[in-house]
Design a protein around this motif. Structure first.
Motif, PDB file in Angstrom:
ATOM      1  N   GLU A   1     -75.914  -0.415 -41.574  1.00  0.00           N
ATOM      2  CA  GLU A   1     -75.773  -0.795 -42.974  1.00  0.00           C
ATOM      3  C   GLU A   1     -76.669  -1.989 -43.284  1.00  0.00           C
ATOM      4  OE1 GLU A   1     -71.901  -2.167 -44.188  1.00  0.00           O
ATOM      5  OE2 GLU A   1     -71.630  -3.388 -42.389  1.00  0.00           O
ATOM      6  N   THR A   2     -77.221  -1.999 -44.498  1.00  0.00           N
ATOM      7  CA  THR A   2     -78.002  -3.153 -44.942  1.00  0.00           C
ATOM      8  C   THR A   2     -77.308  -3.866 -46.093  1.00  0.00           C
ATOM      9  OG1 THR A   2     -79.372  -2.203 -46.719  1.00  0.00           O
ATOM     10  CG2 THR A   2     -80.028  -1.718 -44.456  1.00  0.00           C
ATOM     11  N   GLY A   3     -76.303  -3.210 -46.682  1.00  0.00           N
ATOM     12  CA  GLY A   3     -75.574  -3.826 -47.782  1.00  0.00           C
ATOM     13  C   GLY A   3     -74.309  -3.048 -48.087  1.00  0.00           C
ATOM     14  N   ARG A   4     -73.418  -3.652 -48.878  1.00  0.00           N
ATOM     15  CA  ARG A   4     -72.167  -3.003 -49.275  1.00  0.00           C
ATOM     16  C   ARG A   4     -71.931  -3.188 -50.769  1.00  0.00           C
ATOM     17  NH1 ARG A   4     -68.034  -5.464 -44.698  1.00  0.00           N
ATOM     18  NH2 ARG A   4     -69.198  -4.759 -42.849  1.00  0.00           N
ATOM     19  N   GLY A   5     -71.239  -2.202 -51.346  1.00  0.00           N
ATOM     20  CA  GLY A   5     -70.860  -2.289 -52.748  1.00  0.00           C
ATOM     21  C   GLY A   5     -71.674  -1.355 -53.627  1.00  0.00           C
ATOM     22  N   CYS A   6     -71.101  -0.965 -54.762  1.00  0.00           N
ATOM     23  CA  CYS A   6     -71.792  -0.094 -55.715  1.00  0.00           C
ATOM     24  C   CYS A   6     -71.262  -0.373 -57.118  1.00  0.00           C
ATOM     25  CB  CYS A   6     -71.583   1.366 -55.355  1.00  0.00           C
ATOM     26  SG  CYS A   6     -72.422   2.520 -56.481  1.00  0.00           S
ATOM     27  N   PRO A   7     -72.151  -0.592 -58.076  1.00  0.00           N
ATOM     28  CA  PRO A   7     -71.718  -0.926 -59.433  1.00  0.00           C
ATOM     29  C   PRO A   7     -71.487   0.292 -60.335  1.00  0.00           C
ATOM     30  CG  PRO A   7     -74.091  -1.128 -59.299  1.00  0.00           C
ATOM     31  CD  PRO A   7     -73.618  -0.728 -57.916  1.00  0.00           C
ATOM     32  N   TYR A   8     -71.784   1.499 -59.859  1.00  0.00           N
ATOM     33  CA  TYR A   8     -71.791   2.655 -60.756  1.00  0.00           C
ATOM     34  C   TYR A   8     -70.400   3.124 -61.180  1.00  0.00           C
ATOM     35  CZ  TYR A   8     -76.842   3.364 -60.211  1.00  0.00           C
ATOM     36  OH  TYR A   8     -78.205   3.227 -60.245  1.00  0.00           O
ATOM     37  N   GLY A   9     -69.434   3.121 -60.268  1.00  0.00           N
ATOM     38  CA  GLY A   9     -68.069   3.479 -60.638  1.00  0.00           C
ATOM     39  C   GLY A   9     -67.882   4.926 -61.048  1.00  0.00           C
ATOM     40  N   CYS A  10     -68.466   5.872 -60.313  1.00  0.00           N
ATOM     41  CA  CYS A  10     -68.253   7.289 -60.602  1.00  0.00           C
ATOM     42  C   CYS A  10     -66.757   7.611 -60.502  1.00  0.00           C
ATOM     43  CB  CYS A  10     -69.046   8.158 -59.637  1.00  0.00           C
ATOM     44  SG  CYS A  10     -70.832   7.877 -59.712  1.00  0.00           S
ATOM     45  N   GLU A  11     -66.280   8.474 -61.366  1.00  0.00           N
ATOM     46  CA  GLU A  11     -64.842   8.707 -61.525  1.00  0.00           C
ATOM     47  C   GLU A  11     -64.162   9.178 -60.241  1.00  0.00           C
ATOM     48  OE1 GLU A  11     -62.054  10.963 -64.811  1.00  0.00           O
ATOM     49  OE2 GLU A  11     -63.526  12.150 -63.711  1.00  0.00           O
ATOM     50  N   PHE A  12     -64.854   9.951 -59.435  1.00  0.00           N
ATOM     51  CA  PHE A  12     -64.237  10.565 -58.257  1.00  0.00           C
ATOM     52  C   PHE A  12     -64.425   9.742 -56.989  1.00  0.00           C
ATOM     53  CE2 PHE A  12     -68.496  12.266 -58.943  1.00  0.00           C
ATOM     54  CZ  PHE A  12     -69.115  11.945 -57.752  1.00  0.00           C
ATOM     55  N   CYS A  13     -65.167   8.656 -57.043  1.00  0.00           N
ATOM     56  CA  CYS A  13     -65.606   7.948 -55.840  1.00  0.00           C
ATOM     57  C   CYS A  13     -64.675   6.793 -55.476  1.00  0.00           C
ATOM     58  CB  CYS A  13     -67.026   7.427 -56.056  1.00  0.00           C
ATOM     59  SG  CYS A  13     -67.763   6.715 -54.563  1.00  0.00           S
ATOM     60  N   THR A  14     -64.485   6.591 -54.168  1.00  0.00           N
ATOM     61  CA  THR A  14     -63.625   5.512 -53.672  1.00  0.00           C
ATOM     62  C   THR A  14     -64.396   4.241 -53.338  1.00  0.00           C
ATOM     63  OG1 THR A  14     -63.875   6.274 -51.385  1.00  0.00           O
ATOM     64  CG2 THR A  14     -62.044   7.195 -52.646  1.00  0.00           C
TER      65      THR A  14
ATOM     66  N   ASN B   1     -70.821  18.336 -66.955  1.00  0.00           N
ATOM     67  CA  ASN B   1     -70.028  17.934 -65.796  1.00  0.00           C
ATOM     68  C   ASN B   1     -70.323  16.496 -65.391  1.00  0.00           C
ATOM     69  OD1 ASN B   1     -68.455  20.217 -65.228  1.00  0.00           O
ATOM     70  ND2 ASN B   1     -70.107  21.207 -64.075  1.00  0.00           N
ATOM     71  N   MET B   2     -71.609  16.119 -65.444  1.00  0.00           N
ATOM     72  CA  MET B   2     -71.995  14.765 -65.060  1.00  0.00           C
ATOM     73  C   MET B   2     -71.366  13.730 -65.994  1.00  0.00           C
ATOM     74  SD  MET B   2     -73.709  15.521 -62.423  1.00  0.00           S
ATOM     75  CE  MET B   2     -74.623  14.064 -61.930  1.00  0.00           C
ATOM     76  N   ALA B   3     -71.300  14.060 -67.258  1.00  0.00           N
ATOM     77  CA  ALA B   3     -70.688  13.145 -68.228  1.00  0.00           C
ATOM     78  C   ALA B   3     -69.189  13.016 -67.966  1.00  0.00           C
ATOM     79  CB  ALA B   3     -70.942  13.643 -69.642  1.00  0.00           C
ATOM     80  N   ASP B   4     -68.547  14.119 -67.591  1.00  0.00           N
ATOM     81  CA  ASP B   4     -67.104  14.112 -67.349  1.00  0.00           C
ATOM     82  C   ASP B   4     -66.712  13.153 -66.233  1.00  0.00           C
ATOM     83  OD1 ASP B   4     -66.570  15.926 -69.344  1.00  0.00           O
ATOM     84  OD2 ASP B   4     -66.413  17.664 -68.012  1.00  0.00           O
ATOM     85  N   VAL B   5     -67.578  13.010 -65.216  1.00  0.00           N
ATOM     86  CA  VAL B   5     -67.228  12.170 -64.061  1.00  0.00           C
ATOM     87  C   VAL B   5     -67.937  10.817 -64.111  1.00  0.00           C
ATOM     88  CG1 VAL B   5     -66.658  14.132 -62.586  1.00  0.00           C
ATOM     89  CG2 VAL B   5     -69.011  13.257 -62.621  1.00  0.00           C
ATOM     90  N   ASN B   6     -68.419  10.433 -65.283  1.00  0.00           N
ATOM     91  CA  ASN B   6     -69.041   9.123 -65.484  1.00  0.00           C
ATOM     92  C   ASN B   6     -70.288   8.943 -64.627  1.00  0.00           C
ATOM     93  OD1 ASN B   6     -69.181   6.547 -66.707  1.00  0.00           O
ATOM     94  ND2 ASN B   6     -68.187   5.597 -64.945  1.00  0.00           N
TER      95      ASN B   6
END
Length: 524
Positions: free
Chosen positions: A198-211, A315-320
């Motif tokens: 790993e080179t980094g952690r975290g994600c700002p996108y916040g996709c609806e299905f993602c943990t 579909n892409m819009a539905d899951v942010n």
């Protein structure tokens, strides 16, 4: 104290690389303790075998990390170990979101003596010392800031994982039956490891299905370039000494989330001659940058994992996930292929706008792009994600605790425009079409002008990726797969033999030149 860190499998699908958390916690363990690693994906063991191993090796503490899809197996193993009188601590994304489930405070059975919530970099040493004193607490949580938000561990400094001396035998991708033959190849293919880094952690996108955003947060933390380069150099040296093959999977949730920083890292890798074949996850919207793609290729990038999810914008819009545009996918993959970098493309079936026939439509689109490695799954509501909350509120969850009865490729909620069995059939159809012997041959033919090593990499990768959905767990399964794909295998083997003979002949000519010169001088 002897400690076992165990990562369970889910009994069906297979992973092709070890999990980083095990190596990281091994390095973060305070001095004076012995840590043993077992990854169920690489070393399959029954519950009884694990318990027997724990008792025979006098293990005093077992740490189990599990994602949602493997937590049922994790709970079962944990219960068996505790019944044998050995303490168990559990952690990972699922336990973080459902801690009461793990310690029996939701009305169900208790599976663990203690749970570690969130990233365990800082809490693991405390857990080990408490266990050594016989004072194990029930819950270990990260510190919180004044707003009540978890304080995330800094990645500077970053633990130095001693890859050069770790035993990686259980993680070799080369099947045992092929190792003696493969070890005789010139570059040394008796072992092949894919190592997580790993080179980094975290994600700002916040996709609806993602943990990811829920677990690692939306603020990005990075290691220094120097520490990443040092780790690559040590892995490269190990491969050289062992005459084996090592590839790296950058497990960052989006390696290029900060393009400026990513370019800086890739330039440093190139400058230090630290290139190894690597794979990384990068979203399609970031791969429009030509310089970035040039640096990916020059730094050793071989494959890029792209979460495309769907070819339907609705579909892409539905899951942010509006930042990812299906209309741009083909151009993105062409840009990569021009540099001999190919894509692992992930698709999700069972979204609310999907109808019967979605697999045919999706595969037809995929086959119009440069060949890659498509992966197909179904929309899964993981606990504590916005998707789970939305479906629960709408009363659409068919199995609210689907993880306790894991059923691969069997949806936990009913899609709007398909039935659950229909979604399963669509997924199965997509896999079969994409990894049939005919399609494998077509994919190789599409890159027939590429250098031999790229075509070999592509074929080997397709055979392994087929194993995600059609697990190749024994010799018979591997032999059947080889037979079905014998034509491209034979073709590449003949080409390799021809290259080897040509190389050997050229070496002989070069070695004869000095002798010829000396004889000429003597004659003169």
């Amino acid at each position: 104290m002897k400690i076992l860190l165990y990562n369970p499998d889910n009994g069906v699908t297979r992973n092709f690389m070890p999990h980083l958390w095990m190596f990281l916690l091994q390095e973060l363990t305070p001095p004076g303790h012995e840590v043993i690693l077992i990854d169920g994906n690489a070393k399959a063991m029954t519950d009884d075998e694990i318990v027997r191993y724990v008792l025979e090796n006098k293990i005093e503490l077992v740490g189990i990390g599990a994602m949602t899809r493997m937590v049922a197996k994790a709970y079962r193993v944990a219960s068996a170990i505790r019944a044998a009188g050995v303490r168990v601590v559990m952690g990972g994304p699922h336990v973080t979101e459902c801690p009461d489930e793990a310690i029996g405070k939701d009305g169900g059975p208790r599976y663990a003596d203690a749970v570690a919530l969130g990233e365990a970099d800082e809490t693991w040493p405390l857990i080990v010392e408490d266990a050594a004193r016989g004072e194990l607490k029930e819950v270990y949580e990260p510190e919180r800031d004044e707003k009540g938000v978890d304080r995330k561990p800094s990645l500077q400094p970053y633990p130095s994982i001693p890859w050069e001396r770790l035993d990686l035998n259980q993680f070799s991708l080369v099947p045992k039956m092929f190792r003696p033959m493969m070890s005789k190849l010139g570059a040394g293919w008796g072992t092949f490891h894919v190592v997580p880094l790993e080179t980094g952690r975290g994600c700002p996108y916040g996709c609806e299905f993602c943990t990811v955003t829920g677990f690692f947060g939306d603020s990005i933390r990075f290691r220094t370039n120097e520490s990443v380069v040092d780790e690559l150099l040590r892995l490269k040296e190990r491969a050289r000494k062992q005459r084996g093959q090592i590839a790296v999977f950058f497990i960052d949730d989006n390696l290029a989330i900060n393009i400026k920083r990513t370019k800086s890292l890739l330039r440093d890798i190139i400058a230090a001659d630290a290139q190894l074949p690597w794979v990384a996850q990068i979203s399609a919207n970031l791969l429009k940058d030509e310089e970035l793609v040039d640096l990916i290729a020059a730094s050793g990038g071989q494959w890029v994992f792209i979460g495309m999810e769907s070819i339907d914008p609705a579909n892409m819009a539905d899951v942010n996930k509006n930042f990812s545009k299906p209309s741009e996918y083909g151009a993105v993959l062409q840009r990569l292929a021009q540099r001999n970098v190919y894509a692992i493309t992930s698709f999700i079936f069972g979204m609310d706008n999907d109808t019967v026939g979605v697999s045919d439509r999706t595969v037809k689109e995929i086959n119009s792009w440069p060949p890659g490695l498509p992966v197909f799954g179904q929309l899964t509501p993981f606990p504590a994600t916005p998707l789970y909350d939305r479906l629960a509120k709408a009363g659409r969850l068919a199995r609210p605790k689907h993880w306790m009865d894991f059923a691969p490729f069997w949806m936990a909620h009913t899609p709007l425009k398909m039935t659950i069995p229909e979604a399963r059939q669509e997924t199965d159809h997509a896999w079969r079409m994409s990894y049939s012997p005919e399609r494998n041959a077509e994919a190789l033919n599409a890159i027939s002008d590429a250098a031999f090593r790229y075509r070999l990499s592509h074929l080997v990768s397709r055979l392994f990726f087929r194993g995600i959905y059609f697990p190749q767990m024994n010799k018979r399964a591997w032999l059947k797969l080889v037979f079905q794909n014998r034509r491209p295998i034979i073709s590449l083997t003949r080409e390799a033999i021809g290259m080897w003979r040509s190389h050997r002949k050229n070496r002989a000519l070069v070695s004869d030149e000095p002798a010829a010169v000396m004889n000429h001088q003597k004659a003169a």
